[in-house]
Every structure is written in C-alpha cells, then in structure tokens.
Write an enzyme that holds these catalytic residues in place. Structure first.
Site, PDB file in Angstrom:
ATOM      1  NE  ARG A 121      -6.131  23.582  14.781  1.00 24.45           N
ATOM      2  CZ  ARG A 121      -5.439  23.652  13.666  1.00 24.45           C
ATOM      3  NH1 ARG A 121      -5.209  24.809  13.106  1.00 24.45           N
ATOM      4  NH2 ARG A 121      -4.966  22.558  13.116  1.00 24.45           N
ATOM      5  CD  GLN A 126      -2.691  21.638  22.763  1.00 25.24           C
ATOM      6  OE1 GLN A 126      -2.117  20.917  23.568  1.00 25.24           O
ATOM      7  NE2 GLN A 126      -2.380  22.899  22.578  1.00 25.24           N
ATOM      8  CG  ASP A 129      -5.718  20.129  16.331  1.00 22.68           C
ATOM      9  OD1 ASP A 129      -6.200  19.969  15.192  1.00 22.68           O
ATOM     10  OD2 ASP A 129      -5.008  21.097  16.631  1.00 22.68           O
ATOM     11  CB  SER A 132      -2.750  19.609  14.689  1.00 23.64           C
ATOM     12  OG  SER A 132      -3.014  20.971  14.818  1.00 23.64           O
ATOM     13  CE1 TYR A 228      -6.897  27.136  11.458  1.00 15.82           C
ATOM     14  CE2 TYR A 228      -8.554  27.775  13.070  1.00 15.82           C
ATOM     15  CZ  TYR A 228      -7.842  26.795  12.406  1.00 15.82           C
ATOM     16  OH  TYR A 228      -8.066  25.487  12.695  1.00 15.82           O
TER      17      TYR A 228
HETATM   18  P1  NAD Z   1      -3.672  26.578   8.193  1.00 15.22           P
HETATM   19  O1  NAD Z   1      -3.511  25.199   7.653  1.00 15.22           O
HETATM   20  O2  NAD Z   1      -5.024  27.176   8.240  1.00 15.22           O
HETATM   21  O3  NAD Z   1      -2.737  27.563   7.319  1.00 15.22           O
HETATM   22  C1  NAD Z   1      -1.367  27.287   7.148  1.00 15.22           C
HETATM   23  C2  NAD Z   1      -0.555  28.539   7.361  1.00 15.22           C
HETATM   24  O4  NAD Z   1      -0.703  29.415   6.249  1.00 15.22           O
HETATM   25  C3  NAD Z   1      -0.923  29.356   8.592  1.00 15.22           C
HETATM   26  O5  NAD Z   1       0.190  29.447   9.440  1.00 15.22           O
HETATM   27  C4  NAD Z   1      -1.335  30.705   8.021  1.00 15.22           C
HETATM   28  O6  NAD Z   1      -0.958  31.786   8.864  1.00 15.22           O
HETATM   29  C5  NAD Z   1      -0.554  30.728   6.721  1.00 15.22           C
HETATM   30  N1  NAD Z   1      -1.042  31.689   5.709  1.00 15.22           N
HETATM   31  C6  NAD Z   1      -2.307  32.004   5.352  1.00 15.22           C
HETATM   32  N2  NAD Z   1      -2.322  32.948   4.387  1.00 15.22           N
HETATM   33  C7  NAD Z   1      -1.022  33.226   4.097  1.00 15.22           C
HETATM   34  C8  NAD Z   1      -0.385  34.084   3.169  1.00 15.22           C
HETATM   35  N3  NAD Z   1      -1.085  34.888   2.360  1.00 15.22           N
HETATM   36  N4  NAD Z   1       0.967  34.103   3.168  1.00 15.22           N
HETATM   37  C9  NAD Z   1       1.693  33.320   3.995  1.00 15.22           C
HETATM   38  N5  NAD Z   1       1.145  32.478   4.879  1.00 15.22           N
HETATM   39  C10 NAD Z   1      -0.210  32.426   4.928  1.00 15.22           C
HETATM   40  O7  NAD Z   1      -2.990  26.720   9.600  1.00 15.22           O
HETATM   41  P2  NAD Z   1      -2.741  25.614  10.712  1.00 15.22           P
HETATM   42  O8  NAD Z   1      -1.521  24.860  10.414  1.00 15.22           O
HETATM   43  O9  NAD Z   1      -3.990  24.834  10.900  1.00 15.22           O
HETATM   44  O10 NAD Z   1      -2.457  26.528  11.984  1.00 15.22           O
HETATM   45  C11 NAD Z   1      -3.066  27.790  12.186  1.00 15.22           C
HETATM   46  C12 NAD Z   1      -2.708  28.333  13.538  1.00 15.22           C
HETATM   47  O11 NAD Z   1      -3.317  27.596  14.558  1.00 15.22           O
HETATM   48  C13 NAD Z   1      -1.241  28.323  13.865  1.00 15.22           C
HETATM   49  O12 NAD Z   1      -0.985  29.456  14.648  1.00 15.22           O
HETATM   50  C14 NAD Z   1      -1.080  27.145  14.721  1.00 15.22           C
HETATM   51  O13 NAD Z   1       0.066  27.226  15.546  1.00 15.22           O
HETATM   52  C15 NAD Z   1      -2.345  27.250  15.512  1.00 15.22           C
HETATM   53  N6  NAD Z   1      -2.714  25.985  16.110  1.00 15.22           N
HETATM   54  C16 NAD Z   1      -3.107  25.970  17.415  1.00 15.22           C
HETATM   55  C17 NAD Z   1      -3.455  24.783  18.013  1.00 15.22           C
HETATM   56  C18 NAD Z   1      -3.913  24.717  19.438  1.00 15.22           C
HETATM   57  O14 NAD Z   1      -3.746  25.650  20.166  1.00 15.22           O
HETATM   58  N7  NAD Z   1      -4.506  23.627  19.846  1.00 15.22           N
HETATM   59  C19 NAD Z   1      -3.402  23.609  17.303  1.00 15.22           C
HETATM   60  C20 NAD Z   1      -2.999  23.646  15.967  1.00 15.22           C
HETATM   61  C21 NAD Z   1      -2.676  24.864  15.387  1.00 15.22           C
END
Ligand code: NAD
Length: 376
Positions: A121, A126, A129, A132, A228
């Site tokens: 990521r 992006q 991705d 996402s 993550y």
């Molecule tokens: P994910 O699907 O792995 O998890 C979903 C959410 O669950 C996450 O926000 C995580 O922090 C949360 N989580 C895990 N354990 C938890 C708990 N015990 N209690 C409460 N919440 C909990 O996550 P995702 O949607 O794939 O995104 C992860 C991160 O990556 C985010 O910060 C997102 O903004 C970032 N991201 C970055 C990019 C990029 O830069 N290209 C793209 C997509 C996502």
C-alpha cells in the site's frame, strides 16, 4: 505474435465478478496485448460477450483462456492448475497467507503468481489496490443489508404519526470498508460513530461526519509500519471487549470490519454483548470470512440470537458485480500495464510492488511470509 491475456469464467459458487471489463480489454489491447475472454465470463457481472468483442477482445473456450501467457482471475482456478502453462503468469486474489498449499502447487506448476491482496500500500501502487476497491463495495453494501434487515427507519422522521428517532450505527474498525459504511449510513440519515485501535483513524472517522468512540485503552502502538493494525495483547483485548459492550448495547446497527492481516479476526462482541443489545438490533459482521468479530456470527448465514440478527456475509463485493468487477479489473490492468514493455508483461523483480505481490516464480515460492507458511 501478441502476448495473450486470458480471462476465464469464475467458477467459485456465488462469485459473480470477473477480472476483466470491456473498458480494460480495450486498454490492454492498446498496450499491445491480445485479450482472450472465455465465452460468458462477464455475463454474471452484466458484461455481455458482445461488449468484449466490440472492444477488440477475442471470445474463446475455457482451455484457451487458461492457457494464455497471462491469466487474470478473481479466485484462482484451483482445480485446473494443470491447464496453466508453465512460465505463464497468474494474477488474482490468491489468498496466499490463508492458503499456502495453493502457492506451493502454483510453484510446482512453474507459474509466476501475483496476489492482488499483497500489493503493497504505497502511493505508486494505489491504482492497483484491489483490497481497498473491494472494501469500498463491501462497506457500502453492508449498510444496505443492515438497513434492509433493521425493523426500523434509518433517518429521523417527523410525521403526523409521531417522530421517529434516527438509527444509531456503530462501526468497529474504521479502515476502508468501515469508512465507506459510515459515509453510507450517514447518507441514509443514521447517527454514526466508530471505533478503531489505530489512533490515526480518528481524523478519518470525523471527516465522514461520525463521532469517534473513545475507550480508556492504551493502544498507542497498535499500528504497524504498513498502516495495518497489530493484534492487541490478551488482557488489552479483553478490556476492549468489556469497554465496547456499553457502546454496542446502545447501537441499533453494528457494522464490524476489524481485521489483522494474516490472523483470525479479533472477537469484539461476545455472546453476552449480543444479549446486551436492544431487541430489533442488527449486526453485519464483515470479518465473518476470517472467523468474525462477533462470537455468534456464522459465515454466510443470518443468525437470530434473542432479538438480534447477526449477518455474516463473506463475499459482499460479489453481490455488486458490475461495479466491483469494473473496479477490480482496473486494479488488475494497472498492475499489468505498470510492468508492460513492448506489449509484453515484464515484471522487474527488483521492483517493490513486484516483490510485495509476487508469490511464486521460477518453480519456487518467492514471497518470504508465504514461504515461511509453506515450510512451517
Ligand atoms: P483492514 O481491513 O486490515 O482492517 C479494518 C480495520 O480494523 C483497520 O482500520 C484496523 O485498524 C481495524 N482493527 C483491527 N483490529 C481492531 C480491533 N481490535 N479493534 C478495532 N479496530 C480494529 O484495514 P484496511 O481497511 O485494509 O486499512 C488498513 C490501513 O491501511 C488503514 O490505515 C488505511 O487507511 C490504510 N490504507 C492505505 C492505503 C494506501 O496508502 N494506499 C490504501 C488502503 C488503506
């Protein structure tokens, strides 16, 4: 002769997506490829064969699509690996961390496999991705399922028959799916709030008009370098469940999305937690495929526990196949075109994206984490 990209029809039950859209077929053709689409491959996603043909793709039988130089899929064609050519590339959601045995089989077949879920990521990646993109679909659809199951309105209504209070929607895990769920629930008129272990999530939650739920829990180092969440220590996790129960009890709808890469989903709502909810409440557990955030969840079922309904859909993206396929196909095409030279797929193995996403190459499992699982 042009390098071929094969698009087989998906065979996993309930999988209505396809890894190619007519729009992307045209783009890849322009990049110098020949696109071979198995007849009917796009039908369940509402892309008729004729649209692919109109964009210059060639309709073929299944074996020809699977025998292409580069095969693009949603799920891997696991019962037909012998139809993939040794030396060919395979791109798809290959679940390498959950199914390392499949990675081993792909290596044995001599296939160079890229897992879309392992694309790093980073900013440059992006547009590739896929996770996402699919989380966006799932977060949106989860709210529609909840609204449909909820025996109440979402919005505030002032009518001659009295005032209806708006639904309270709580999202657990404010990643991509969670944020999309919050935005969608708000559009339907609900009052929204969310909790996440990552401190960085607060600002994003507030930016979609939701309240960030504050727990007296120190999760200061809950984020890894990739952005993550990391698993909480056992005592912290137990405390989190206890503190969350109060907020869960007040919600009409809980959408849970909490995941930790490569591990079972954390249980955030216990059976007692469900029993503490008001009759008529609904939980949509998007972590169902990874064990669930709710102890009562059963994958792909609607459970009724007391007066609470718990839905555990495992492949929501497939339930909106047209846009999900369009978005997924764009991420796949972006990966292919990033590594195209003179109409050929030429991934450079010193590239960060290739290193992150490539699972097998040259007869070996080359991805470190997957290799550890295969040999472990
Ligand atoms: P994910 O699907 O792995 O998890 C979903 C959410 O669950 C996450 O926000 C995580 O922090 C949360 N989580 C895990 N354990 C938890 C708990 N015990 N209690 C409460 N919440 C909990 O996550 P995702 O949607 O794939 O995104 C992860 C991160 O990556 C985010 O910060 C997102 O903004 C970032 N991201 C970055 C990019 C990029 O830069 N290209 C793209 C997509 C996502």
């Amino acid at each position: 002769m042009a390098v071929t990209i094969g698009v087989p029809r998906e065979t996993r039950p309930g999988e209505d997506r396809v890894a190619m859209s007519p729009e992307m077929a045209a783009r890849l053709r322009k990049a110098g490829y020949e696109v071979l689409v198995e007849r009917g491959a796009g039908e369940s996603a509402y892309f008729p064969d004729a649209e692919f043909e109109a964009q210059g793709a060639r309709l073929t039988g299944r074996d020809e699509a699977l025998g292409a130089d580069v095969v693009v899929t949603v799920s891997p064609p696991e019962d037909e690996l012998q139809k993939l050519r040794p030396g060919a590339a395979l791109v798809g959601f290959l679940q390498p961390l959950d199914r390392p045995e499949l990675a081993r089989a792909l290596a044995e077949r001599g296939v160079t496999a890229f897992a879309m879920e392992l694309v790093p990521r980073i900013t440059r990646a992006q547009k590739m991705d896929a996770l996402s993109a699919m989380s966006t679909v799932a977060g949106y659809k989860a709210v529609l399922l909840a609204a449909d199951a909820l025996p109440k309105f979402f919005p505030l209504l002032t009518t001659a028959a009295g005032t209806i209070r708006p639904a309270q929607v709580l999202v657990l895990g404010a990643g991509v799916a969670g944020l999309q769920a919050l935005a969608t629930a708000r559009r339907l008129g609900a009052v929204t709030s969310a909790y996440d272990v990552r401190a960085a999530a607060r600002e994003q939650v507030e930016s979609v008009g939701a309240r960030f739920v504050e727990l007296e829990l120190d999760t200061g180092d809950a984020e890894d370098r990739g952005g993550y969440a990391k698993a909480l220590a056992e005592d912290q996790q137990a405390r989190q469940v206890e503190l969350l129960a109060r907020h869960v009890a007040k919600a009409d709808v809980v959408i849970s999305t909490a995941l930790i890469p490569g591990r079972p989903a954390p249980v955030l709502i216990t059976e007692r937690g469900v029993e503490g909810m008001q009759s008529g409440s609904v939980i949509v557990d998007l972590a169902a495929a990874n064990g669930g955030n709710c102890a009562v969840t059963r994958p792909d079922e609607r459970v009724r526990h007391g007066g609470v309904q718990i839905l555990g859909p495992t492949n929501l993206a497939a339930s909106m196949p047209l846009h999900a396929s369009q978005m997924y196909a764009r991420t796949v095409a972006a990966l292919l075109t990033e590594f195209t030279t003179d109409g050929a797929f030429t991934p450079g193995f010193d590239d960060e994206i290739v290193q992150g996403a490539c699972v097998t190459h040259g007869g070996e499992v080359v991805h470190e984490r997957v290799r550890d699982l295969v040999s472990g």
